[in-house]
Design a protein around this motif. Structure first.
Motif, PDB file in Angstrom:
ATOM      1  N   LEU A 187       0.876  -1.176   0.000  1.00 49.25           N
ATOM      2  CA  LEU A 187       0.000   0.000   0.000  1.00 49.25           C
ATOM      3  C   LEU A 187       0.913   1.225   0.000  1.00 49.25           C
ATOM      4  O   LEU A 187       1.827   1.309   0.830  1.00 49.25           O
ATOM      5  CB  LEU A 187      -0.885   0.015   1.249  1.00 49.25           C
ATOM      6  N   ARG A 200      -6.812  -2.933  -6.839  1.00 46.82           N
ATOM      7  CA  ARG A 200      -5.876  -4.040  -6.606  1.00 46.82           C
ATOM      8  C   ARG A 200      -6.432  -5.405  -6.993  1.00 46.82           C
ATOM      9  O   ARG A 200      -5.687  -6.343  -7.216  1.00 46.82           O
ATOM     10  CB  ARG A 200      -5.511  -4.108  -5.105  1.00 46.82           C
ATOM     11  N   ARG A 213     -10.314  -1.802  -4.331  1.00 46.98           N
ATOM     12  CA  ARG A 213      -9.010  -1.409  -3.785  1.00 46.98           C
ATOM     13  C   ARG A 213      -8.679  -2.250  -2.552  1.00 46.98           C
ATOM     14  O   ARG A 213      -7.529  -2.576  -2.307  1.00 46.98           O
ATOM     15  CB  ARG A 213      -9.048   0.079  -3.403  1.00 46.98           C
ATOM     16  N   ILE A 214      -9.720  -2.531  -1.772  1.00 49.99           N
ATOM     17  CA  ILE A 214      -9.565  -3.316  -0.540  1.00 49.99           C
ATOM     18  C   ILE A 214     -10.507  -4.507  -0.636  1.00 49.99           C
ATOM     19  O   ILE A 214     -11.677  -4.357  -0.997  1.00 49.99           O
ATOM     20  CB  ILE A 214      -9.950  -2.458   0.691  1.00 49.99           C
ATOM     21  N   GLY A 345      -3.623  -5.087   0.852  1.00 50.76           N
ATOM     22  CA  GLY A 345      -4.966  -4.736   0.388  1.00 50.76           C
ATOM     23  C   GLY A 345      -6.002  -5.780   0.736  1.00 50.76           C
ATOM     24  O   GLY A 345      -7.198  -5.530   0.621  1.00 50.76           O
TER      25      GLY A 345
END
Ligand SMILES: Cc1cc2nc3c(=O)[nH]c(=O)nc-3n(C[C@H](O)[C@H](O)[C@H](O)COP(=O)(O)OP(=O)(O)OC[C@H]3O[C@@H](n4cnc5c(N)ncnc54)[C@H](O)[C@@H]3O)c2cc1C
Length: 496
Positions: A187, A200, A213-214, A345
């Motif tokens: 990150l 991601r 993203r997460i 992530g």
């Protein structure tokens, strides 16, 4: 077709729904991806509903921390989310000097875990607290903070509140593959706003691809597979199966009564429920993953265990038995909550075997903290609303309010489920909540139609008819539970 979100949560059990509710307070887009057609379909629909106080997990474990904190948070969460929660207190009954010594150890354990007001009481106090407790009990650990909930009601309430605050629920979307778009790139330090981070993950489901993203892994018994698909930690989940029996309603709900626990199980517990039934919960045996059968020997263990705690319990009043599986990480008698050690992530809320119901609000709180601890800047939404207006509950309403409802819409006076006094309008309401019911069991979990002593013998066909009408499909397309569990072949008399 791909859709992008800041955060994707895989699994809409009580864990995933609680996390979604917690994170919905931030200015981020969130999607909950669920394999089934409803929330709370895994272990979250097949458990004892006890909000254990947290005196038995080993001090220092994650489980011990989130159990005691979760139990504490339940008062606030039930006020905000409008689900029923009875903090009745509980007793662990002892019958010998050895049991007394075990209760002393349990009490020390509980104090180390921060459980308040634990006390060992004698026979007179036991009878005062629960007159139906076995009078042979010589001692008990009295724990005033224990309570109970309807576990699916909690998950549904969290999901509804999350939805109202902008969270998207993608149902019938089993995750089939996960691509990591940035490999193991850490990150970035610098601009830490989540929405400024690169995407991601690409999560592939039959409903399309979700990019995020997460990624939060709250997939219950599917959590090991999700971790494997993403290339994160490799671990194995055992299926610690438990049978449960539900008895008809009692004039007065029983206080939860526990036996002295064993190293792997709390033993057979007898408890009241928020609706006045009695529940005997639960056996614990390692079985094949996915085994939801009930076993005669397990039911016998339940009934014998219950009679030891409440000798006058009329065990012929069982209306239902069912089973569920606790997701136990092999070699780790603890929950796994936090960032992946190998894949930036990705965050796990995995191995939430038991007590995942009691711990859910604190697991969500911990996930929130863990995200902040990575340095991510999550901005609060000014319009976040923690409150959820609970749906109308006809049976619990005053006669005056019932009359007003019927005056407003006669469907409030057409009783469909006679055992639980559920009118047609309440079923319609359950179907049109968000996320709403799409199956007979989904209706049952939301408003109790079919939950009573006849177990839907009288009302099931009417519930199918109402679901078909409201969802605009044929009765034959209405499932009992998940897609494929069809119950009608042809038309219904009422539907002609
Ligand atoms: C018999 C029994 C009694 C229990 N009694 C209690 C009790 O009294 N009190 C208590 O606190 N706890 C109790 N528990 C434990 C509690 O039920 C669990 O800890 C809790 O329900 C776990 O919730 P969860 O959301 O983590 O998992 P689940 O409820 O299993 O939810 C996981 C979800 O992930 C979804 N999923 C899985 N794989 C995928 C995929 N590939 N793609 C998309 N979605 C996926 C599943 O469909 C499921 O909906 C009991 C458990 C059992 C079995």
């Amino acid at each position: 077709m791909a859709e992008s979100f800041d955060i994707a949560i895989v699994g809409a059990g009580i864990t995933g729904c609680a996390i979604a509710r917690q994170l919905a307070r931030y200015e981020n887009s969130i999607c909950v991806i669920e394999a089934g057609n409803d929330v709370a379909l895994g272990a979250s629909k097949a458990n004892g509903g006890l909000v254990h106080a947290g005196y038995d997990p080993a001090p220092g474990t994650v489980k011990a921390q989130v159990n005691a904190r979760g139990c504490e948070l339940y008062s606030q969460w039930s006020n905000e989310l409008g689900f029923l929660f009875n903090r009745t207190g509980s007793m662990v009954l002892g019958f010998s000097a050895d049991d007394h010594a075990a209760l002393e150890r349990l009490m020390q354990n509980g104090r180390a875990n921060g459980v308040p007001e634990l006390e060992i009481v004698g026979p007179e106090h036991i009878r005062h607290l629960e007159p139906r407790a076995n009078e042979q009990a010589t001692c008990a650990l009295w724990c005033p903070s224990t309570g109970y909930v309807d576990p699916f009601d909690v998950a549904i309430a969290c999901a509804e509140n999350a939805t109202a605050n902008g969270v998207t629920f993608l149902r019938e979307a089993p995750v089939q593959a996960i691509d990591t778009l940035l490999g193991n790139a850490p990150l970035p330090v610098g601009s830490r706003r989540l929405s400024d981070q690169p995407e991601r993950f690409a999560i592939h489901t039959p409903k399309g691809t979700v990019r995020c993203r997460i990624l939060v892994n709250a997939a219950g018994n599917g959590a090991a597979l999700i971790s494997h698909m993403a290339g994160a930690e490799e671990f194995k989940l055992a299926w610690r199966q438990g049978n449960i029996a539900v008895l008809d309603k009692e004039p007065r709900a029983l206080m939860p009564l526990y036996p002295v626990p064993t190293p792997i199980s709390k033993g057979v517990i007898v408890t009241g429920t928020v609706h006045g039934n009695t529940v005997i919960t639960a056996t614990a045996a390692l079985r094949e993953p996915g085994d939801r059968d009930t076993y005669a020997a397990d039911v016998e263990t339940l009934l014998n265990g219950a009679r030891k705690l409440v000798p006058d319990l009329d065990t012929r009043r069982v209306v239902r038995t069912f089973a569920g599986g606790r997701a136990v990480i092999e070699g780790l008698n603890d929950f796994m909550i936090g960032p992946s050690a190998v894949l930036p992530g990705m965050f796990h809320a995995a191995g939430i075997q038991s007590p995942g119901v009691a711990s859910a609000p604190a697991i969500a709180e911990r996930m929130d903290r863990v995200l902040h601890d990575t340095g991510l800047d999550l901005e609060k939404r000014p319009d976040w609303n923690p409150m959820r207006r609970a749906p109308e509950d006809f049976d619990r309403s005053s006669p005056q309010h019932q009359a007003e409802l019927i005056e407003h819409d006669p469907a409030w006076g057409r009783i469909v489920c006679r055992c639980e006094t559920v009118p047609e309008a309440e079923i319609v309401q359950a179907i049109h909540r968000s996320p709403g019911a799409v199956s007979v069991e989904g209706v049952k979990r939301r408003c109790r139609a079919g939950m009573g002593r006849c177990q839907s013998g009288f009302c099931q066909s009417r519930v199918v008819h109402i679901l078909a009408r409201e969802l605009g499909c044929e009765p034959s397309a209405v499932p009992l539970e998940d897609r494929g569990s069809w119950i009608v072949d042809g038309t219904l008399k009422e539907g002609r």
